[in-house]
Design a protein around this motif. Sequence first.
Motif: not given
Length: 195
Positions: A163, A169, A172, A178
Amino acid sequence: MAATETLTAERILEATEEVLRRHGPAKATVVDVARALGVSHGSVYRHFRTKAALREAVTKRWLDRTSEALAGIVADTSRDPERRLRDWLAALFEAKRHKAGDDPELFATYVVLTGEQGRAVAEHLDDLTGQLTRIIEDGVAAGVFSSDDPAATARAVFHTTGRFHDPQYAPEWKDPRTDADFAAVVDLVLRGLRA
């Protein structure tokens, strides 16, 4: 291009990167690259036999920049293996996030190109998991990590943290949560590796 400047593969790759940034992968042509360099497209083809070969070389160059930066962390045995693993994962995440955020047009282009360049991407992933394997092997040798198969463990760590480095990704990575998610995943991975 000045007549005294030698046309090299590196100059062609630099020009190709700029052409891709301006036109995108769907519209960029070898003729555009040649025009940017002030040479004939035949001159470009003397270095790269096909448009696909040129695109593969640009993709490989882009991926190699990340691998080379991370290799320094792997080689730095002044840091203990746990610190090296933590730093390596953070550097990978930061490199990918930096590329996505600082030059979104070029990043989008490279996402397309990496989708086309299976061999270059596979070699890059092998290199990255090889780097992780060396860190984990050092950790096992130092008694810090536990692993019966460091290569399999390295692949698992790489996939677990996907991720934070897989371009799919990228949207994001701007989320304020994050960084905390990344820290939590890395802590979890390290806890699982400790001997």
